[in-house]
Scaffold this motif. Sequence first.
Motif, PDB file in Angstrom:
ATOM      1  N   MET A  23       0.971  -0.948   0.005  1.00 56.08           N
ATOM      2  CA  MET A  23      -0.129  -0.096   0.195  1.00 56.08           C
ATOM      3  C   MET A  23       0.477   0.898   0.126  1.00 56.08           C
ATOM      4  O   MET A  23       0.581   2.230  -0.713  1.00 56.08           O
ATOM      5  CB  MET A  23      -0.831   0.462   1.135  1.00 56.08           C
ATOM      6  CG  MET A  23      -2.553   1.142   1.188  1.00 56.08           C
ATOM      7  SD  MET A  23      -3.165   1.219   2.245  1.00 56.08           S
ATOM      8  CE  MET A  23      -4.124   2.278   1.862  1.00 56.08           C
ATOM      9  N   LEU A  24       1.908   1.145   1.319  1.00 56.89           N
ATOM     10  CA  LEU A  24       2.930   2.551   0.883  1.00 56.89           C
ATOM     11  C   LEU A  24       3.918   2.493  -0.463  1.00 56.89           C
ATOM     12  O   LEU A  24       3.211   3.563  -1.071  1.00 56.89           O
ATOM     13  CB  LEU A  24       3.990   2.366   1.917  1.00 56.89           C
ATOM     14  CG  LEU A  24       5.180   3.394   2.598  1.00 56.89           C
ATOM     15  CD1 LEU A  24       3.805   4.356   3.094  1.00 56.89           C
ATOM     16  CD2 LEU A  24       5.959   2.690   2.852  1.00 56.89           C
ATOM     17  N   ASN A  28      -0.552   6.691  -3.825  1.00 56.60           N
ATOM     18  CA  ASN A  28       0.500   8.131  -4.116  1.00 56.60           C
ATOM     19  C   ASN A  28      -0.459   8.735  -3.114  1.00 56.60           C
ATOM     20  O   ASN A  28      -1.627   9.374  -2.161  1.00 56.60           O
ATOM     21  CB  ASN A  28       0.305   9.234  -5.683  1.00 56.60           C
ATOM     22  CG  ASN A  28       0.628  10.210  -5.126  1.00 56.60           C
ATOM     23  OD1 ASN A  28       1.767  10.345  -5.079  1.00 56.60           O
ATOM     24  ND2 ASN A  28      -0.176  11.691  -5.038  1.00 56.60           N
ATOM     25  N   GLY A  29       0.968   9.313  -1.616  1.00 62.22           N
ATOM     26  CA  GLY A  29       0.916  10.268  -0.728  1.00 62.22           C
ATOM     27  C   GLY A  29       0.688   9.512   0.888  1.00 62.22           C
ATOM     28  O   GLY A  29       0.940   9.817   1.502  1.00 62.22           O
ATOM     29  N   ALA A 111      -1.542   9.644   5.538  1.00 64.99           N
ATOM     30  CA  ALA A 111      -1.770  10.147   4.165  1.00 64.99           C
ATOM     31  C   ALA A 111      -0.995  11.447   4.156  1.00 64.99           C
ATOM     32  O   ALA A 111      -2.123  12.374   4.662  1.00 64.99           O
ATOM     33  CB  ALA A 111      -3.109   9.227   3.256  1.00 64.99           C
ATOM     34  N   ASP A 112      -0.660  12.021   3.092  1.00 68.28           N
ATOM     35  CA  ASP A 112       0.133  13.631   3.486  1.00 68.28           C
ATOM     36  C   ASP A 112      -1.101  14.260   2.166  1.00 68.28           C
ATOM     37  O   ASP A 112      -2.145  13.474   1.087  1.00 68.28           O
ATOM     38  CB  ASP A 112       1.242  13.947   2.795  1.00 68.28           C
ATOM     39  CG  ASP A 112       1.858  13.586   1.051  1.00 68.28           C
ATOM     40  OD1 ASP A 112       0.769  13.184   0.033  1.00 68.28           O
ATOM     41  OD2 ASP A 112       2.620  13.102   1.121  1.00 68.28           O
ATOM     42  N   LYS A 113      -1.036  15.681   2.206  1.00 70.85           N
ATOM     43  CA  LYS A 113      -2.029  16.338   1.278  1.00 70.85           C
ATOM     44  C   LYS A 113      -2.027  16.128  -0.363  1.00 70.85           C
ATOM     45  O   LYS A 113      -3.611  16.079  -1.511  1.00 70.85           O
ATOM     46  CB  LYS A 113      -2.397  17.604   1.294  1.00 70.85           C
ATOM     47  CG  LYS A 113      -0.939  18.381   0.602  1.00 70.85           C
ATOM     48  CD  LYS A 113      -0.701  19.263   1.012  1.00 70.85           C
ATOM     49  CE  LYS A 113       0.472  19.967   0.098  1.00 70.85           C
ATOM     50  NZ  LYS A 113       0.428  21.771   0.593  1.00 70.85           N
ATOM     51  N   SER A 114      -1.083  15.680  -0.796  1.00 71.92           N
ATOM     52  CA  SER A 114      -1.018  14.973  -2.219  1.00 71.92           C
ATOM     53  C   SER A 114      -2.254  13.189  -2.604  1.00 71.92           C
ATOM     54  O   SER A 114      -2.227  13.397  -3.931  1.00 71.92           O
ATOM     55  CB  SER A 114       0.192  14.753  -3.346  1.00 71.92           C
ATOM     56  OG  SER A 114       1.098  13.139  -1.855  1.00 71.92           O
ATOM     57  N   ILE A 117      -8.266  11.005  -1.054  1.00 72.62           N
ATOM     58  CA  ILE A 117      -8.587  10.230  -0.016  1.00 72.62           C
ATOM     59  C   ILE A 117      -9.879   8.819  -1.006  1.00 72.62           C
ATOM     60  O   ILE A 117     -10.033   7.981   0.232  1.00 72.62           O
ATOM     61  CB  ILE A 117      -9.735  11.343   0.576  1.00 72.62           C
ATOM     62  CG1 ILE A 117      -9.266  12.517   1.688  1.00 72.62           C
ATOM     63  CG2 ILE A 117     -10.945  10.005   1.794  1.00 72.62           C
ATOM     64  CD1 ILE A 117     -10.060  13.190   2.730  1.00 72.62           C
ATOM     65  N   GLY A 118     -10.133   9.126  -1.726  1.00 69.26           N
ATOM     66  CA  GLY A 118     -11.143   7.774  -1.912  1.00 69.26           C
ATOM     67  C   GLY A 118     -10.116   6.466  -2.769  1.00 69.26           C
ATOM     68  O   GLY A 118     -11.305   5.658  -2.246  1.00 69.26           O
ATOM     69  N   GLN A 119      -8.935   7.100  -3.174  1.00 63.33           N
ATOM     70  CA  GLN A 119      -7.978   5.437  -3.779  1.00 63.33           C
ATOM     71  C   GLN A 119      -7.792   5.037  -2.468  1.00 63.33           C
ATOM     72  O   GLN A 119      -8.057   3.862  -2.113  1.00 63.33           O
ATOM     73  CB  GLN A 119      -7.198   6.669  -4.201  1.00 63.33           C
ATOM     74  CG  GLN A 119      -6.168   5.647  -5.104  1.00 63.33           C
ATOM     75  CD  GLN A 119      -4.972   6.121  -5.331  1.00 63.33           C
ATOM     76  OE1 GLN A 119      -4.657   7.168  -5.578  1.00 63.33           O
ATOM     77  NE2 GLN A 119      -4.481   5.325  -6.488  1.00 63.33           N
ATOM     78  N   VAL A 120      -7.700   6.192  -1.066  1.00 65.74           N
ATOM     79  CA  VAL A 120      -6.762   5.610  -0.085  1.00 65.74           C
ATOM     80  C   VAL A 120      -7.908   4.549   0.861  1.00 65.74           C
ATOM     81  O   VAL A 120      -7.732   3.256   0.690  1.00 65.74           O
ATOM     82  CB  VAL A 120      -6.245   6.741   1.052  1.00 65.74           C
ATOM     83  CG1 VAL A 120      -5.924   6.736   2.410  1.00 65.74           C
ATOM     84  CG2 VAL A 120      -5.226   7.402   0.642  1.00 65.74           C
ATOM     85  N   VAL A 121      -9.401   4.804   1.062  1.00 66.57           N
ATOM     86  CA  VAL A 121     -10.787   4.443   1.501  1.00 66.57           C
ATOM     87  C   VAL A 121     -10.752   3.169   0.622  1.00 66.57           C
ATOM     88  O   VAL A 121     -10.350   1.871   1.670  1.00 66.57           O
ATOM     89  CB  VAL A 121     -11.945   5.223   1.599  1.00 66.57           C
ATOM     90  CG1 VAL A 121     -12.508   4.201   1.991  1.00 66.57           C
ATOM     91  CG2 VAL A 121     -11.334   6.067   2.447  1.00 66.57           C
TER      92      VAL A 121
END
Length: 134
Positions: A23-24, A28-29, A111-114, A117-121
């Motif tokens: 995942m890391l 991205n971000g 995650a950072d601002k780059s 949210i939807g992709q991370v979730v």
Amino acid sequence: MSTHKQLVPEVLRIVAAREAKAMLDEVNGVQAVVVATIDGFDIASASRTNVDPQRIAATASSIAAISAVVSAETNLGRNRSIIIDTDTDSGFAVVYSVQADVHQLVIDVVADKSAVIGQVVYRTAHFARTLTRT
């Protein structure tokens, strides 16, 4: 090795570590990924920054517990995740509850601002499904 890590099967810890690293690398971000037991002990982590997985594990499990109570008290059903968004526009965190066989786990993704949210979730949910099949 802590007693809590011994209670979680090695195969689950190996899969959690592999998925955290993936995942890391893939999203991205994402700056850190920590997998913890529901009582707040880290079992796997991957990070680009200098974070303390034990502290993140402890706070993420507390957040998961609080969100479970809120979900129950408001009759929303079983809590799955919570997003912590910040007012500084520096990033966010996703705390995701997982039931992997008899083991209750929490995935915390910072995650950072780059990051989107939807992709991370979405990727965190995929991570959770992988753990439930282990």
